[in-house]
Scaffold this active site. Structure first.
Site, PDB file in Angstrom:
ATOM      1  N   PRO A 117      -3.023   4.313   6.814  1.00 44.03           N
ATOM      2  CA  PRO A 117      -1.565   4.226   6.652  1.00 44.03           C
ATOM      3  C   PRO A 117      -0.931   5.608   6.864  1.00 44.03           C
ATOM      4  O   PRO A 117      -1.618   6.569   7.184  1.00 44.03           O
ATOM      5  CB  PRO A 117      -1.421   3.771   5.206  1.00 44.03           C
ATOM      6  CG  PRO A 117      -2.557   4.422   4.512  1.00 44.03           C
ATOM      7  CD  PRO A 117      -3.690   4.509   5.506  1.00 44.03           C
TER       8      PRO A 117
ATOM      9  N   LYS B  74      -7.914   5.312  13.903  1.00 44.44           N
ATOM     10  CA  LYS B  74      -6.539   4.974  14.293  1.00 44.44           C
ATOM     11  C   LYS B  74      -5.613   5.285  13.124  1.00 44.44           C
ATOM     12  O   LYS B  74      -5.476   4.504  12.183  1.00 44.44           O
ATOM     13  CB  LYS B  74      -6.389   3.494  14.672  1.00 44.44           C
ATOM     14  CG  LYS B  74      -5.046   3.284  15.402  1.00 44.44           C
ATOM     15  CD  LYS B  74      -4.559   1.859  15.382  1.00 44.44           C
ATOM     16  CE  LYS B  74      -3.712   1.522  14.188  1.00 44.44           C
ATOM     17  NZ  LYS B  74      -2.469   2.308  14.021  1.00 44.44           N
ATOM     18  N   PRO B  75      -4.968   6.463  13.172  1.00 43.68           N
ATOM     19  CA  PRO B  75      -3.989   6.738  12.126  1.00 43.68           C
ATOM     20  C   PRO B  75      -2.776   5.842  12.316  1.00 43.68           C
ATOM     21  O   PRO B  75      -2.641   5.172  13.336  1.00 43.68           O
ATOM     22  CB  PRO B  75      -3.630   8.211  12.353  1.00 43.68           C
ATOM     23  CG  PRO B  75      -4.024   8.523  13.742  1.00 43.68           C
ATOM     24  CD  PRO B  75      -5.063   7.530  14.166  1.00 43.68           C
TER      25      PRO B  75
ATOM     26  N   GLU C  17      -9.039  -0.484   1.092  1.00 38.90           N
ATOM     27  CA  GLU C  17      -8.293   0.219   0.044  1.00 38.90           C
ATOM     28  C   GLU C  17      -6.832  -0.156   0.246  1.00 38.90           C
ATOM     29  O   GLU C  17      -6.208   0.280   1.212  1.00 38.90           O
ATOM     30  CB  GLU C  17      -8.478   1.734   0.170  1.00 38.90           C
ATOM     31  CG  GLU C  17      -9.927   2.163  -0.023  1.00 38.90           C
ATOM     32  CD  GLU C  17     -10.125   3.663   0.100  1.00 38.90           C
ATOM     33  OE1 GLU C  17     -11.274   4.074   0.276  1.00 38.90           O
ATOM     34  OE2 GLU C  17      -9.132   4.408   0.029  1.00 38.90           O
TER      35      GLU C  17
ATOM     36  N   CYS D 298      -0.355   4.748  -3.051  1.00 34.84           N
ATOM     37  CA  CYS D 298      -0.964   3.482  -3.481  1.00 34.84           C
ATOM     38  C   CYS D 298      -1.145   3.457  -4.990  1.00 34.84           C
ATOM     39  O   CYS D 298      -1.031   2.422  -5.619  1.00 34.84           O
ATOM     40  CB  CYS D 298      -2.308   3.286  -2.797  1.00 34.84           C
ATOM     41  SG  CYS D 298      -3.439   4.658  -3.084  1.00 34.84           S
TER      42      CYS D 298
ATOM     43  N   TYR E  39      13.207   2.441   3.892  1.00 40.59           N
ATOM     44  CA  TYR E  39      14.472   2.696   3.190  1.00 40.59           C
ATOM     45  C   TYR E  39      15.140   1.364   2.801  1.00 40.59           C
ATOM     46  O   TYR E  39      15.529   1.151   1.648  1.00 40.59           O
ATOM     47  CB  TYR E  39      15.352   3.513   4.131  1.00 40.59           C
ATOM     48  CG  TYR E  39      16.751   3.832   3.665  1.00 40.59           C
ATOM     49  CD1 TYR E  39      16.981   4.823   2.721  1.00 40.59           C
ATOM     50  CD2 TYR E  39      17.847   3.177   4.222  1.00 40.59           C
ATOM     51  CE1 TYR E  39      18.274   5.140   2.324  1.00 40.59           C
ATOM     52  CE2 TYR E  39      19.138   3.497   3.834  1.00 40.59           C
ATOM     53  CZ  TYR E  39      19.350   4.478   2.883  1.00 40.59           C
ATOM     54  OH  TYR E  39      20.627   4.787   2.504  1.00 40.59           O
TER      55      TYR E  39
ATOM     56  N   GLU F  51       4.562  -4.285  -4.998  1.00 37.71           N
ATOM     57  CA  GLU F  51       4.506  -2.857  -4.713  1.00 37.71           C
ATOM     58  C   GLU F  51       5.808  -2.461  -4.005  1.00 37.71           C
ATOM     59  O   GLU F  51       6.117  -2.982  -2.937  1.00 37.71           O
ATOM     60  CB  GLU F  51       3.310  -2.564  -3.806  1.00 37.71           C
ATOM     61  CG  GLU F  51       3.116  -1.097  -3.534  1.00 37.71           C
ATOM     62  CD  GLU F  51       1.919  -0.831  -2.619  1.00 37.71           C
ATOM     63  OE1 GLU F  51       1.795  -1.519  -1.601  1.00 37.71           O
ATOM     64  OE2 GLU F  51       1.135   0.079  -2.943  1.00 37.71           O
TER      65      GLU F  51
END
Ligand code: NAD
Length: 489
Positions: A153, A178-179, A253, A287, A334, A385
């Site tokens: 992420p 892969k970011p 995760e 997280c 946002y 979340e």
């Protein structure tokens, strides 16, 4: 020392920087201003295929490289990171919008993690098994999987790169990283330093690309042997489904909704700043963010007032102003957070402070640190979340109710217990269903190699610490019969 730069509109495959095959580009923006920081290549399926093939070619040589040599290269990598802390901190801060000092702190953590796994590389061992008679020998080998896909992420890109790539490489795997397409710069910069450290071509390949395209291509690629995913619970489910087709092991995760549980006997002077920090650090986009505050009824009014006061004092600004909190990462995030702020009163919560955008002359995706009291345990604010600086307060009476409320969540990442009663803290630590527990501090500060464990919808992982070496290896059991007794007679 020359500034560390990433070539524009490129990706690193097989030790070479090059444009994406379809020449697509991603624009990486500064969340405080919306201005483009830099472009990177936007990988498509063909690029993913190239990267996996490069990693497959590199695997036999890397797996056969001595563990000490793998450790030496990791150590060299961490030294180079130490020489470029400021450049890397800028990438980490600007990309995500966090204050520069937060970016710097993340780079020190990144360096420490890589150093840890440099030391772990040649400590990985199997076991010798007991046998019925001396005519047998049984033992296990820990072997790398092959090509590990690591999908990350955007919220702490450098730290997560280190936490997932370093143990995979230390254990002898090769990696396709892969970011996130939202914040890929620090991972790219780290990969460049790995190249300079001397990792052979193809051992670490890095490409950015959107999840539904490059991400999906990577998780369904038949050349991938292990998938390590850090991200949202929703994407985690999709990745498990994709991995099922190739029967590839997955480490997940995912998200969290971590409680800070505050008893009346806690040291409030220590607890309150830490609780506020746990939801405003990285603008609450962590997280493990402490997004639920469960407070004992007898101190509720005092605590709500002090938390609100402390939240109002949080200074909000762009990364280079280096204040306490930056903007949210982008427009989507946002509007998502504003949706929670607008919806909470309708669900019965009382707004104590914040509750809307933080206005700044130069634009950007800023919101105010926000506190809601009396939050209904069934409300969205209590259960979902938010991934923003929004704290939901609920009160409890007695330890039994505290345990029930801690566990009344789909997530199971971190629980923080604040009390001066050690026995109570340790009993709560036994009863809470979360992968990590901290007592009288938020998270794992001061502990080296703390396992980054998850339960329930937060995923399953043996990340962090030495257990990660086992996560990135498969065990082989060997049974031998010693036939020739006469050889020693
Ligand atoms: P996300 O799930 O949207 O994306 C994460 C990564 O997955 C990105 O690289 C994205 O491109 C990729 N992706 C998206 N769809 C995909 C698909 N179908 N196939 C393959 N890859 C795909 O998450 P995000 O918005 O980038 O990050 C925020 C989330 O990450 C939060 O839920 C947060 O809790 C979680 N997170 C968890 C941890 C942890 O250690 N548990 C750490 C940091 C962040």
């Amino acid at each position: 020392m020359a500034e560390l730069l990433i070539p524009s509109a490129q990706q690193l495959i097989d030790g070479e920087w090059a444009a994406a095959r379809d020449a697509g580009e991603l624009r990486v923006t500064d969340p405080a201003t919306g201005q483009t920081i830099q472009t990177v290549a936007c990988a498509g399926r063909a690029d993913v295929d190239d990267a996996v093939r490069a990693a497959r070619r590199a695997f036999p040589g890397w797996a056969a490289t001595s563990a000490s040599e793998r450790g030496r290269l990791l150590r060299r990598w961490s030294e180079l990171i130490g020489e470029h802390v400021e450049d890397l901190a800028r990438f980490e801060a600007r990309d995500v919008g966090k204050p520069l000092s937060g970016g710097r702190m993340n780079i020190f953590i990144t360096q420490g993690i890589i150093e840890y796994f440099a030391g772990a590389a040649d400590k990985l061992t199997g076991v010798t098994l007991p046998t019925r008679t001396p005519d047998y020998l049984g033992y296990t080998l820990q072997e790398p999987y092959g090509v590990c896909a690591v999908i990350l992420p955007w919220n702490v890109p450098a730290v997560l790169t280190a936490a997932n790539v370093a143990p995979a490489l230390a254990a002898g795997n090769t990696v396709v990283l892969k970011p996130s397409e939202v914040a890929p710069l620090a991972p790219f910069a780290l990969a460049e330093l790995a190249r300079r450290a001397g990792f052979p071509p193809g051992v670490l390949n890095v490409l950015a690309g959107v999840g539904a395209d490059a991400g999906a291509a990577l998780t369904s690629h038949p050349g991938v042997n292990h998938i390590s995913f850090v991200g949202s619970t929703t994407t985690g489910r999709a990745i498990m489904r994709a991995a099922a087709d190739n029967l590839v092991p997955v480490k997940l995760e995912l998200g969290g909704k971590s409680p800070n549980v505050l008893f009346a006997d806690a040291d409030l002077d220590v607890a309150i700043p830490a609780i506020v920090g746990s939801i405003t650090e990285n603008a609450g986009q962590n997280c493990y963010a402490g997004s639920r505050l469960l407070v004992e009824a007898s101190i509720r009014d005092e605590v709500v007032e002090r938390v609100a006061e402390s939240m109002r004092a949080v200074r909000v600004g762009p990364w280079d102003a280096d204040l306490d909190m930056g903007p949210l990462v982008n427009e989507a995030q946002y509007h998502r957070v504003l949706g929670f702020l607008e919806g909470a009163p309708a669900e019965g919560a009382r707004l104590v402070t914040g509750g809307g955008p933080a206005q700044r002359a130069d634009g950007g995706w800023f919101v105010q640190p926000s506190l809601f009291d009396g939050v209904d345990p069934r409300s969205r604010l209590s259960r979902e979340e938010v991934f923003g600086p929004v704290l939901a307060v609920q009160e409890f009476s007695g330890a039994r109710q505290a345990v029930e409320m801690m566990n009344d969540t789909d997530f199971g990442l971190l629980a923080c217990i604040w009390t001066s009663d050690v026995s109570r803290a340790l009993r709560l630590a036994q009863e809470v269903r979360s992968g990590q527990v901290s007592v009288n501090q938020f998270a794992d500060a001061g502990v080296i190699g703390f396992p980054f464990n998850m339960q329930k919808d937060s995923g399953f992982s043996r990340g962090g610490g030495y257990a990660a070496m086992r996560e990135y290896t498969q065990e082989k059991a060997v049974a031998v019969r010693l036939l020739d007794r006469s050889s020693v007679e």
